[in-house]
Design an enzyme around this catalytic site. Structure first.
Site, PDB file in Angstrom:
ATOM      1  N   ASN A  50      36.533 -48.435   8.254  1.00  0.00           N
ATOM      2  CA  ASN A  50      36.138 -48.787   9.615  1.00  0.00           C
ATOM      3  C   ASN A  50      37.214 -48.293  10.583  1.00  0.00           C
ATOM      4  O   ASN A  50      38.318 -48.815  10.605  1.00  0.00           O
ATOM      5  CB  ASN A  50      35.973 -50.306   9.719  1.00  0.00           C
ATOM      6  N   CYS A  70      34.747 -51.222  18.920  1.00  0.00           N
ATOM      7  CA  CYS A  70      33.930 -50.376  18.039  1.00  0.00           C
ATOM      8  C   CYS A  70      32.727 -49.756  18.737  1.00  0.00           C
ATOM      9  O   CYS A  70      32.156 -48.786  18.242  1.00  0.00           O
ATOM     10  CB  CYS A  70      33.477 -51.178  16.822  1.00  0.00           C
ATOM     11  N   HIS A 120      27.737 -47.388  13.647  1.00  0.00           N
ATOM     12  CA  HIS A 120      29.149 -47.720  13.445  1.00  0.00           C
ATOM     13  C   HIS A 120      29.361 -48.083  11.977  1.00  0.00           C
ATOM     14  O   HIS A 120      28.641 -48.911  11.411  1.00  0.00           O
ATOM     15  CB  HIS A 120      29.532 -48.896  14.343  1.00  0.00           C
TER      16      HIS A 120
END
Length: 333
Positions: free
Chosen positions: A288, A111, A258
């Protein structure tokens, strides 16, 4: 010398999967998912690949920058979910878009991948090795998710975001007196805690090993540990970057984080003592997407006019590894 973002782009799969559809697959509910994550729907591939999504996002970024694929010096694709181990996704993107002169390779920091790729590009451009770079965060996480595990399948989505960056020798002074470009970047890793978020590759199986190897090919996550890591490390990382640039939280216009979980973002804002309005979010619509979340949100804000020339942005990612990073830049487009 610094670098400036001169173009952004993004690409999402066509299929939208809502929380109500997930209720048919696992024991969950729209209310349960929204309350714990802030996610209402996500995009899921029905054939789109990491490389095809990357290429689409790259073309859009180049069009905005007014550049042709043949002018690209460097392509970096941040991904943890490529279709092929060989060749790398960046080389596939190079072929798809016709960037015949570019050097291409992948970066895997999960990520945090887009931030790590951005920092890598900065190092290349700052030293004069290359003059520009296409940086991509692209994932098809739906193939790595156990669709019977409600703890993970409700979280993830697929998509890609790209940014075209160029070396900037001359100062571009914005109306507010800020100089456009990258001001500071920090990054870090904590491998000792890496197994709280993991996904196995193929096990060692060859002519010299006879026993069967048991394997779980899906994402495994200790959600509580990831939450603790993110809410502690992200604000610390951002404070570190601001201190190195002799800046304060009040000097920042937008924090582009993020998009993992609304609770994490709210906790980071609280720890930074920053107004939550400075933390734009789109995870309710796309979930996500690992390395793709930061560049997709950046492109969305850019194209909607919510980022103005002279705005100071903090980009920050965190994820498997465990990895984390933050970059500070003044928007100059």
């Amino acid at each position: 010398m610094t670098i400036r973002v001169t173009g952004t782009g993004s690409a999402l799969p066509e299929k939208i999967v809502t929380n109500f559809e997930l209720q048919k697959l696992v024991e969950t509910s729209d209310e349960w998912i929204r309350e714990r994550t802030g996610i209402a729907e996500r995009r899921i591939s029905t054939g789109e690949t990491v490389s095809s999504l990357s290429a689409e996002a790259c073309i859009k970024a180049l069009e905005m920058a007014g550049r042709q694929p043949e002018e690209v010096d460097l392509i970096l694709v941040a991904t943890c979910s490529p279709e092929l181990l060989l060749p790398c996704c960046a080389c596939q993107v190079q072929d798809r878009i016709g960037a015949v002169k570019a050097v291409a390779f992948d970066v895997n920091a999960a990520c945090s991948g887009f931030l790590f790729a951005l920092n890598t590009a900065y190092a290349y451009l700052q030293t004069g090795i290359y003059q520009n770079a296409l940086i991509v965060g692209s994932e098809v996480l739906s193939k790595l998710v156990d669709w019977t595990d409600r703890g993970t399948c409700v979280l993830f989505g697929d998509g890609a975001g790209a940014a075209f960056v160029e070396a900037s020798v001359d100062d571009i002074v914005c109306e507010n007196g800020r100089r456009a470009g990258m001001e500071c970047m920090v990054q870090g890793s904590d491998g000792a805690k890496g197994m709280v978020l993991s996904c196995e590759e193929r096990p060692v199986k060859n002519a010299f090993i006879s026993e069967d190897i048991m394997q779980n090919p899906y994402i495994q996550m200790d959600g509580q540990e990831v939450y603790k890591f993110a809410t502690r490390q992200v604000p610390a990382c951002i404070h570190d970057a601001l201190a190195k640039a002799n800046l304060t939280v009040e000097d920042v216009d937008l924090f582009i984080l993020h998009q993992a979980n609304v609770r994490i973002i709210e906790s980071v804002a609280k720890r930074l003592k920053a107004d939550i309005s400075k933390f734009p979010m789109n995870l309710d619509k796309i979930g996500n997407m690992s390395s793709a979340t930061v560049p997709v949100l950046l492109d969305e804000l850019n194209r909607s006019g919510k980022i103005k020339k002279g705005d100071r942005l903090v980009l920050s990612g965190f994820g498997a590894g465990l990895t984390y990073g933050a970059s500070i830049l003044v928007w100059g487009v």
